[in-house]
Scaffold this motif. Structure first.
Motif, short mmCIF file in Angstrom:
data_model
loop_
_atom_site.label_atom_id
_atom_site.label_comp_id
_atom_site.label_asym_id
_atom_site.label_seq_id
_atom_site.Cartn_x
_atom_site.Cartn_y
_atom_site.Cartn_z
N LEU A 150 -44.09 4.25 48.33
CA LEU A 150 -44.76 5.55 48.30
C LEU A 150 -46.21 5.40 47.85
O LEU A 150 -47.11 5.97 48.43
CB LEU A 150 -44.04 6.49 47.33
CG LEU A 150 -42.70 7.07 47.79
CD1 LEU A 150 -42.07 7.83 46.65
CD2 LEU A 150 -42.90 7.97 48.99
N SER A 151 -46.38 4.63 46.80
CA SER A 151 -47.71 4.47 46.22
C SER A 151 -48.65 3.74 47.18
O SER A 151 -49.77 4.17 47.40
CB SER A 151 -47.60 3.72 44.89
OG SER A 151 -48.87 3.48 44.38
N TYR A 175 -38.86 1.62 46.53
CA TYR A 175 -39.16 2.95 47.06
C TYR A 175 -40.46 3.49 46.46
O TYR A 175 -41.34 3.98 47.16
CB TYR A 175 -37.98 3.88 46.75
CG TYR A 175 -38.15 5.32 47.17
CD1 TYR A 175 -38.43 5.65 48.49
CD2 TYR A 175 -38.03 6.35 46.26
CE1 TYR A 175 -38.57 6.97 48.88
CE2 TYR A 175 -38.16 7.67 46.63
CZ TYR A 175 -38.44 7.98 47.94
OH TYR A 175 -38.59 9.28 48.32
N LEU A 176 -40.60 3.36 45.14
CA LEU A 176 -41.80 3.87 44.46
C LEU A 176 -43.05 3.10 44.88
O LEU A 176 -44.10 3.68 45.11
CB LEU A 176 -41.62 3.79 42.93
CG LEU A 176 -40.54 4.70 42.34
CD1 LEU A 176 -40.34 4.41 40.87
CD2 LEU A 176 -40.89 6.16 42.55
N LYS A 233 -49.57 5.90 50.20
CA LYS A 233 -50.08 7.23 49.89
C LYS A 233 -51.42 7.45 50.60
O LYS A 233 -52.33 6.65 50.48
CB LYS A 233 -50.26 7.35 48.37
CG LYS A 233 -50.69 8.72 47.91
CD LYS A 233 -50.77 8.77 46.39
CE LYS A 233 -52.01 8.04 45.89
NZ LYS A 233 -52.12 8.02 44.45
N ASN A 234 -51.52 8.55 51.35
CA ASN A 234 -52.74 8.91 52.07
C ASN A 234 -53.27 7.80 52.99
O ASN A 234 -54.47 7.68 53.18
CB ASN A 234 -53.86 9.31 51.09
CG ASN A 234 -53.42 10.41 50.15
OD1 ASN A 234 -52.56 11.22 50.49
ND2 ASN A 234 -53.98 10.43 48.95
N LEU A 276 -49.78 -2.87 41.25
CA LEU A 276 -48.87 -1.89 40.68
C LEU A 276 -47.67 -2.59 40.03
O LEU A 276 -47.31 -2.28 38.90
CB LEU A 276 -48.41 -0.91 41.76
CG LEU A 276 -47.40 0.14 41.33
CD1 LEU A 276 -47.95 1.00 40.20
CD2 LEU A 276 -47.00 1.04 42.50
N ILE A 303 -46.40 -2.48 36.16
CA ILE A 303 -45.05 -2.03 35.80
C ILE A 303 -44.34 -3.09 34.97
O ILE A 303 -43.79 -2.81 33.91
CB ILE A 303 -44.23 -1.71 37.08
CG1 ILE A 303 -44.81 -0.48 37.78
CG2 ILE A 303 -42.76 -1.50 36.74
CD1 ILE A 303 -44.19 -0.20 39.12
N SER A 363 -34.98 1.36 43.91
CA SER A 363 -35.84 2.41 43.35
C SER A 363 -37.27 1.91 43.20
O SER A 363 -38.22 2.59 43.57
CB SER A 363 -35.33 2.84 41.97
OG SER A 363 -34.09 3.47 42.10
N LEU A 364 -37.38 0.71 42.67
CA LEU A 364 -38.69 0.11 42.46
C LEU A 364 -39.40 -0.05 43.81
O LEU A 364 -40.57 0.31 43.96
CB LEU A 364 -38.50 -1.27 41.80
CG LEU A 364 -39.71 -1.95 41.24
CD1 LEU A 364 -40.29 -1.14 40.10
CD2 LEU A 364 -39.35 -3.34 40.73
#
Lengths: 75, 206
Positions: free
Chosen positions: B119-120, B115-116, B123-124, B67, B71, B112-113
């Motif tokens: 989350l990713s 944090y994202l 995820k699940n 990821l 980015i 912020s980076l």
């Protein structure tokens, strides 16, 4: 810029194929419109817009490199 | 999951061919041996090549790195990414020139980076792994600065006999200050306010 929002959004949602990003260019700024599946709205906005804020922050950093003002809208 | 099948004289040969194709290192992949090599008669008749299936692991540190790679590519930044996976966390160090932009004011962009990516990656997932991203040792330097600041302000609180209120900080940064001032008998610390404006107060003990 558009691609960045797309990558971020797709990484967060459950239905990446429903992510649509549009770019609307105005005089001095660029508006990036992000659309996701209804069920995924929470995943790109977050509690009190925390995720949306983080997305905007990262996009802003990227835009600063190109000296442009970028607004990310979730619609 | 990306995977390739390769044949070679030995299992190692086949694996290294596959790694070249995938552009991955040995730690990033899983290898399944489909056929063991055999020499056959006189090393000639009925000789069988080794056949392996090599697939990219899709662990959390892999997902985080991928990821970040994507980015940073859209940002047109040349950055080296180094991930280190531990039991409960993944430490990722970014190296390159001109990365100040990615850190932002007081590390806002970096947070912020991070944090994202967190989350990713989580995820699940059943097991959560905390992703910590650092850029050119920024977090370490910031930690030292905060520790010094904490000690200085603790002194101030003690001398004046009054509460000292710090500026709002993230939970990570607050933890650094709480930790450094823990267990003192002259002052104590606590936090007040709601995120994201929660701030530490250093108070003298009476």
């Amino acid at each position: 810029m558009k691609e960045l929002v797309e990558i971020l959004a797709k990484a967060l949602v459950d239905q990446p194929d429903k992510v649509v990003v549009d770019l609307v260019e105005k005089d001095k700024s660029i508006v990036i419109e992000l659309r996701v599946a209804q069920e995924d709205m929470g995943k790109v906005i977050g509690k009190q817009g925390r995720i949306a804020k983080a997305i905007r922050m990262v996009v802003k950093a990227s835009a600063a490199r190109q000296n442009k003002k970028v607004i990310v809208e979730i619609v | 999951m990306k995977a390739v099948e390769k044949t070679g004289k030995t299992v190692d040969d086949a694996v290294s061919l596959a790694l070249k194709d995938l552009g991955a290192s040995r730690e990033e992949v899983e290898v399944t041996v489909l056929d063991e090599p055999s020499k056959g008669i006189f090393g000639f008749f009925g000789a069988k090549m080794a056949r392996v299936m090599v697939s990219l692991k899709n662990g959390p540190s892999q997902r985080a790195t991928n990821l970040l790679k994507n980015i940073l590519r859209t940002m047109q930044m040349q950055v080296g990414i180094n991930a280190n996976e531990k039991d409960h966390e993944i430490q990722i160090d970014l190296e390159g020139s001109d990365l100040g932009l990615l850190i932002g004011r007081r590390g806002e962009t970096l947070d912020s980076l991070q944090y994202l990516v967190n989350l990713s990656v989580n995820k699940n997932q059943e097991v959560r792994k905390k992703v910590i991203i650092d850029i050119e040792g920024y977090r370490r330097r910031r930690e030292e600065t905060l520790q010094k600041l904490a000690l200085k302000l603790a002194e101030k609180a003690k001398q004046r006999g009054r509460n000292v209120v710090l500026e709002p900080m993230s939970s990570q940064e607050r933890r650094i200050i709480h930790t450094v001032l823990q267990g003192r008998d002259d002052i104590y610390t606590f936090s007040e306010g709601e995120e994201p404006c929660r701030k530490i107060i250093i108070a003298p003990k009476k």
